[in-house]
Design an enzyme around this catalytic site. Structure first.
Site, PDB file in Angstrom:
ATOM      1  N   ARG A 232     -24.865 -10.265  25.601  1.00 29.97           N
ATOM      2  CA  ARG A 232     -25.236 -10.287  24.155  1.00 29.97           C
ATOM      3  C   ARG A 232     -26.714  -9.793  23.865  1.00 29.97           C
ATOM      4  O   ARG A 232     -27.276  -9.377  24.915  1.00 29.97           O
ATOM      5  CB  ARG A 232     -25.108 -11.814  23.752  1.00 29.97           C
ATOM      6  CG  ARG A 232     -23.647 -12.284  23.485  1.00 29.97           C
ATOM      7  CD  ARG A 232     -23.505 -13.653  23.267  1.00 29.97           C
ATOM      8  NE  ARG A 232     -24.354 -13.956  21.967  1.00 29.97           N
ATOM      9  CZ  ARG A 232     -25.046 -15.292  21.600  1.00 29.97           C
ATOM     10  NH1 ARG A 232     -24.632 -16.248  22.738  1.00 29.97           N
ATOM     11  NH2 ARG A 232     -25.659 -15.608  20.617  1.00 29.97           N
TER      12      ARG A 232
ATOM     13  N   THR B 170     -17.951  10.769 -10.739  1.00 31.43           N
ATOM     14  CA  THR B 170     -18.686  11.600  -9.714  1.00 31.43           C
ATOM     15  C   THR B 170     -19.570  12.715 -10.337  1.00 31.43           C
ATOM     16  O   THR B 170     -20.576  13.058 -10.129  1.00 31.43           O
ATOM     17  CB  THR B 170     -17.660  12.352  -8.522  1.00 31.43           C
ATOM     18  OG1 THR B 170     -16.580  13.062  -9.326  1.00 31.43           O
ATOM     19  CG2 THR B 170     -17.237  11.406  -7.564  1.00 31.43           C
TER      20      THR B 170
ATOM     21  N   ALA C 280     -22.422   5.427  -5.008  1.00 32.82           N
ATOM     22  CA  ALA C 280     -22.571   4.306  -6.071  1.00 32.82           C
ATOM     23  C   ALA C 280     -21.224   3.647  -6.316  1.00 32.82           C
ATOM     24  O   ALA C 280     -21.339   2.881  -6.856  1.00 32.82           O
ATOM     25  CB  ALA C 280     -23.092   4.561  -7.286  1.00 32.82           C
TER      26      ALA C 280
ATOM     27  N   TYR D 229     -30.476 -24.772  23.895  1.00 32.30           N
ATOM     28  CA  TYR D 229     -30.669 -25.410  22.628  1.00 32.30           C
ATOM     29  C   TYR D 229     -30.324 -26.664  22.467  1.00 32.30           C
ATOM     30  O   TYR D 229     -29.176 -27.111  22.729  1.00 32.30           O
ATOM     31  CB  TYR D 229     -29.631 -24.545  21.703  1.00 32.30           C
ATOM     32  CG  TYR D 229     -29.736 -24.757  20.213  1.00 32.30           C
ATOM     33  CD1 TYR D 229     -30.862 -24.446  19.591  1.00 32.30           C
ATOM     34  CD2 TYR D 229     -28.641 -24.784  19.658  1.00 32.30           C
ATOM     35  CE1 TYR D 229     -30.634 -24.517  18.201  1.00 32.30           C
ATOM     36  CE2 TYR D 229     -28.380 -25.088  18.147  1.00 32.30           C
ATOM     37  CZ  TYR D 229     -29.543 -24.934  17.593  1.00 32.30           C
ATOM     38  OH  TYR D 229     -29.601 -25.084  15.977  1.00 32.30           O
TER      39      TYR D 229
ATOM     40  N   ARG E  60     -10.942  -0.061  -3.903  1.00 33.58           N
ATOM     41  CA  ARG E  60      -9.537   0.039  -2.863  1.00 33.58           C
ATOM     42  C   ARG E  60      -9.837  -0.528  -1.667  1.00 33.58           C
ATOM     43  O   ARG E  60      -8.894  -0.867  -1.031  1.00 33.58           O
ATOM     44  CB  ARG E  60      -9.364   1.528  -3.016  1.00 33.58           C
ATOM     45  CG  ARG E  60      -8.630   1.925  -4.294  1.00 33.58           C
ATOM     46  CD  ARG E  60      -8.426   3.381  -4.114  1.00 33.58           C
ATOM     47  NE  ARG E  60      -9.752   4.084  -4.605  1.00 33.58           N
ATOM     48  CZ  ARG E  60      -9.929   5.530  -4.867  1.00 33.58           C
ATOM     49  NH1 ARG E  60      -8.744   6.393  -4.340  1.00 33.58           N
ATOM     50  NH2 ARG E  60     -11.161   6.032  -4.937  1.00 33.58           N
TER      51      ARG E  60
ATOM     52  N   TYR F 266     -22.989 -19.576  31.540  1.00 28.98           N
ATOM     53  CA  TYR F 266     -23.721 -19.074  30.467  1.00 28.98           C
ATOM     54  C   TYR F 266     -25.034 -19.028  30.840  1.00 28.98           C
ATOM     55  O   TYR F 266     -25.907 -19.905  31.005  1.00 28.98           O
ATOM     56  CB  TYR F 266     -23.554 -20.083  29.121  1.00 28.98           C
ATOM     57  CG  TYR F 266     -24.514 -19.630  28.088  1.00 28.98           C
ATOM     58  CD1 TYR F 266     -24.433 -18.614  27.145  1.00 28.98           C
ATOM     59  CD2 TYR F 266     -25.430 -20.446  27.676  1.00 28.98           C
ATOM     60  CE1 TYR F 266     -25.236 -18.367  26.437  1.00 28.98           C
ATOM     61  CE2 TYR F 266     -26.254 -20.106  26.526  1.00 28.98           C
ATOM     62  CZ  TYR F 266     -26.234 -19.030  26.039  1.00 28.98           C
ATOM     63  OH  TYR F 266     -27.342 -18.710  25.111  1.00 28.98           O
TER      64      TYR F 266
HETATM   65  C1  UD1 Z   1     -12.785  12.158  -4.899  1.00 29.38           C
HETATM   66  C2  UD1 Z   1     -12.656  13.630  -5.486  1.00 29.38           C
HETATM   67  C3  UD1 Z   1     -11.312  14.449  -4.833  1.00 29.38           C
HETATM   68  C4  UD1 Z   1     -11.242  14.588  -3.346  1.00 29.38           C
HETATM   69  C5  UD1 Z   1     -11.951  12.960  -2.870  1.00 29.38           C
HETATM   70  C6  UD1 Z   1     -12.369  13.309  -1.322  1.00 29.38           C
HETATM   71  C7  UD1 Z   1     -13.626  13.412  -7.670  1.00 29.38           C
HETATM   72  C8  UD1 Z   1     -13.017  13.131  -9.230  1.00 29.38           C
HETATM   73  N1  UD1 Z   1     -12.517  13.277  -6.927  1.00 29.38           N
HETATM   74  O1  UD1 Z   1     -12.027  11.378  -5.003  1.00 29.38           O
HETATM   75  O2  UD1 Z   1     -11.083  15.239  -5.455  1.00 29.38           O
HETATM   76  O3  UD1 Z   1     -10.130  14.805  -2.885  1.00 29.38           O
HETATM   77  O4  UD1 Z   1     -13.092  12.554  -3.400  1.00 29.38           O
HETATM   78  O5  UD1 Z   1     -12.475  11.973  -0.674  1.00 29.38           O
HETATM   79  O6  UD1 Z   1     -14.640  13.599  -7.630  1.00 29.38           O
HETATM   80  N2  UD1 Z   1     -19.137   7.937  -6.520  1.00 29.38           N
HETATM   81  C9  UD1 Z   1     -20.463   7.305  -7.452  1.00 29.38           C
HETATM   82  N3  UD1 Z   1     -20.398   7.202  -8.657  1.00 29.38           N
HETATM   83  C10 UD1 Z   1     -19.286   7.091  -9.434  1.00 29.38           C
HETATM   84  C11 UD1 Z   1     -17.942   7.470  -8.687  1.00 29.38           C
HETATM   85  C12 UD1 Z   1     -18.136   7.604  -7.657  1.00 29.38           C
HETATM   86  O7  UD1 Z   1     -21.465   7.368  -6.701  1.00 29.38           O
HETATM   87  O8  UD1 Z   1     -19.276   6.853 -10.648  1.00 29.38           O
HETATM   88  C13 UD1 Z   1     -19.231   8.010  -5.185  1.00 29.38           C
HETATM   89  C14 UD1 Z   1     -18.554   7.042  -4.396  1.00 29.38           C
HETATM   90  O9  UD1 Z   1     -19.303   6.100  -4.039  1.00 29.38           O
HETATM   91  C15 UD1 Z   1     -17.990   7.941  -3.318  1.00 29.38           C
HETATM   92  C16 UD1 Z   1     -17.922   9.241  -3.895  1.00 29.38           C
HETATM   93  O10 UD1 Z   1     -18.672   9.066  -5.002  1.00 29.38           O
HETATM   94  O11 UD1 Z   1     -18.871   8.028  -2.412  1.00 29.38           O
HETATM   95  C17 UD1 Z   1     -16.143   9.624  -4.391  1.00 29.38           C
HETATM   96  O12 UD1 Z   1     -15.871   8.718  -5.211  1.00 29.38           O
HETATM   97  P1  UD1 Z   1     -14.333   8.129  -4.966  1.00 29.38           P
HETATM   98  O13 UD1 Z   1     -14.248   7.111  -5.980  1.00 29.38           O
HETATM   99  O14 UD1 Z   1     -14.095   7.858  -3.732  1.00 29.38           O
HETATM  100  O15 UD1 Z   1     -13.416   9.575  -5.309  1.00 29.38           O
HETATM  101  P2  UD1 Z   1     -11.837   9.915  -4.784  1.00 29.38           P
HETATM  102  O16 UD1 Z   1     -11.118   9.245  -5.396  1.00 29.38           O
HETATM  103  O17 UD1 Z   1     -11.930   9.558  -3.273  1.00 29.38           O
HETATM  104 MG    MG Z   2     -13.271   8.478  -2.104  1.00 26.10          MG
END
Ligand code: UD1
Ligand code: MG
Length: 450
Positions: free
Chosen positions: A315, A80, A13, A369, A18, A348
């Site tokens: 294609r 997370t 989610a 076309y 970034r 073509y």
């Molecule tokens: C996270 C880990 C970090 C790890 C890294 C590996 C945490 C706090 N940190 O950091 O320790 O080294 O991944 O790649 O977990 N997501 C949600 N809901 C949220 C936030 C995130 O579903 O509220 C999902 C994101 O879509 C993603 C995953 O969780 O798929 C990880 O989130 P992200 O923000 O990418 O964490 P990192 O900063 O990469």
């Molecule tokens: Mg990540």
């Protein structure tokens, strides 16, 4: 069976800020399909089918991708730890093992997922995948004490000394169903990002008298995709794997690094692929096929003994039968090119059925076309289409017929016929000398006037 006792949570989610993109992060593609689809396939290869995906509202329109699995919407993205909490709430009865994956970590292998689950089955409270990365990075750092994980410190909260620890967190972990709810409920948002970090669960488990094991795996498998540079890195890793795999199976790649495959590319025996060739999704190539350099293929079937390119574009909807030749600067779309046919130069061919052994001359275009509708061109067997012909669809050309160079075919041509467009060609015999002299004089005068 082990897998029946295991539920999987996939976190997908996150906003993916970034990535600087309007596309949700996990929908960005890797080897021709969204990264989340790679994760789902790996989970299913590992044998798990009880899956809950945590998704954001931007993903609602992609819900078919997740069928038949359950999706939970995380309205406020609070981290997370919060994402796992809402997934657990949606799951009802707790299974014995919970496996947690991140949707932005798509290169993980099925065997490592199974390994984590086995550790829980052997009695551990939780287990995670860690990897070593010496370059500067933003992964959470894994601190080990007495061969168990003591804590994870997120890079944004770590001191410069702590950042020197090169053992990183992949984000993938398995947790015992007996302790997970209690542990997740204790996660707080007292950190630099004011988020509920899943990674805090490790210290919480420790405080409660439990233990977290870890398995070290390769950094290539654990690459997490947070920005476009990570995406390119992951693409390079997966392509390298596909190339190696194909070469091990006997495919000749003249310059492996410049050939790109999709997740579903199929190549037969004794296939040779030239440099700078790209396979989009849905391409299947038979045996003894040569694809010369600089070709682009997508949703196309190429049968045995065909020669494609260089510089050809196939294609979607293209079917190339056996022994066909498709040459340079030729584009084929939604067409059947029957066995032995040749389209060798600058053409073509769209929405066309080209019969066996027929030949399309250089510069020929199927005008399929009219600005409103797409129409079909049917060309019979052993037909010879003269160079620079325009076949204005819908049109049918019978077997064994011939069109002259530059013919504009607007009406059907029956079998065994010759069709030419008569333009008035005037020839003045012996007039060349006078013509050239006049030209010379005019050029001289034009230069004097300048
Ligand atoms: C996270 C880990 C970090 C790890 C890294 C590996 C945490 C706090 N940190 O950091 O320790 O080294 O991944 O790649 O977990 N997501 C949600 N809901 C949220 C936030 C995130 O579903 O509220 C999902 C994101 O879509 C993603 C995953 O969780 O798929 C990880 O989130 P992200 O923000 O990418 O964490 P990192 O900063 O990469
Ligand atoms: Mg990540």
């Amino acid at each position: 069976m082990t897998q029946a006792k295991t539920s999987v949570i996939i976190l997908a989610a996150g906003m993916g800020k970034r990535m600087h993109s309007s596309i949700p992060k996990v929908m960005h593609t890797l080897a021709g399909r969204p990264m989340i689809s790679h994760v789902l396939e790996t989970v299913s290869q590992a044998g798990y089918s009880d899956i809950v995906l945590v998704v954001g509202k931007e993903m609602e329109k992609n819900h078919e991708l997740f069928l038949p699995y359950q999706t939970v919407h995380q309205r406020e993205r609070l981290g997370t730890g919060h994402a796992v909490k809402i997934a657990l709430e949606a799951m009802g009865e707790m299974p014995e093992n919970i496996l947690i994956l991140y949707g932005d970590t798509p290169l993980i292998s099925a065997s490592h997922l199974n390994h984590l689950v086995r550790i829980i089955e052997d009695g551990a409270d939780s287990a995670l995948l860690a990897f070593k990365e010496d370059k500067s990075n933003s992964y959470g750092r894994v601190f080990v004490k007495d061969s168990h994980v003591d804590k994870i410190i997120e890079a944004s909260d770590a001191s410069s000394e702590e950042l020197k620890n090169n053992l990183c967190n992949s984000g993938i972990m398995a947790v015992s169903g007996k302790i997970i709810i209690n542990a997740v409920n204790q996660i707080k948002d007292n950190n630099s990002k004011k988020e509920f970090y899943l990674t805090d669960i490790v210290s919480i488990i420790n405080q409660d008298g439990g233990k977290t094991s870890f398995v070290e795996c390769s950094k290539d498998e654990c690459v997490g995709i947070n920005n476009k540079s990570d995406l390119a890195k992951a693409e390079a890793i997966i392509q390298e794997k596909y190339r190696e795999n194909f070469m091990q199976k006997g495919v000749t790649l003249l310059d492996p690094k410049s050939v790109f495959f999709s997740f579903d590319t199929i190549l037969g025996q004794d296939v040779e692929i030239g440099p700078f060739t790209i396979f989009g999704p849905g391409v299947s190539v038979g045996s003894n096929v040569k694809i010369k350099g600089f070709c682009h293929l997508e949703h196309a079937v190429v049968s045995n003994n065909a020669v494609i390119g260089p510089y050809a574009r196939l294609r979607p909807g293209t079917n190339i039968d056996e022994d066909v030749r498709i040459g340079n600067f030729v584009e084929i779309k939604n067409s059947q090119i029957r066995s032995g046919a040749k389209v060798n130069h600058l053409a073509y061919v769209g929405d066309t059925n080209l019969g066996k052994q027929s030949n399309i001359g250089a510069g020929t275009i199927t005008a399929n076309y009219d600005g409103f509708n797409k129409s079909k061109t049917n060309i019979g067997e052993r037909v010879s289409i003269g160079s620079n012909s325009v076949l204005v669809a819908p049109v049918n050309i019978g077997d064994d017929s011939v069109t002259g160079a530059g013919t504009i075919v607007r009406k059907d041509i029956p079998d065994n016929s010759v069709s030419i467009t008569e333009g008035a060609q005037k020839t003045s015999i012996g007039a060349a000398e006078k013509y050239k002299a006049q030209k010379k004089l005019k050029t001289k005068k034009d230069n004097e006037d300048l």
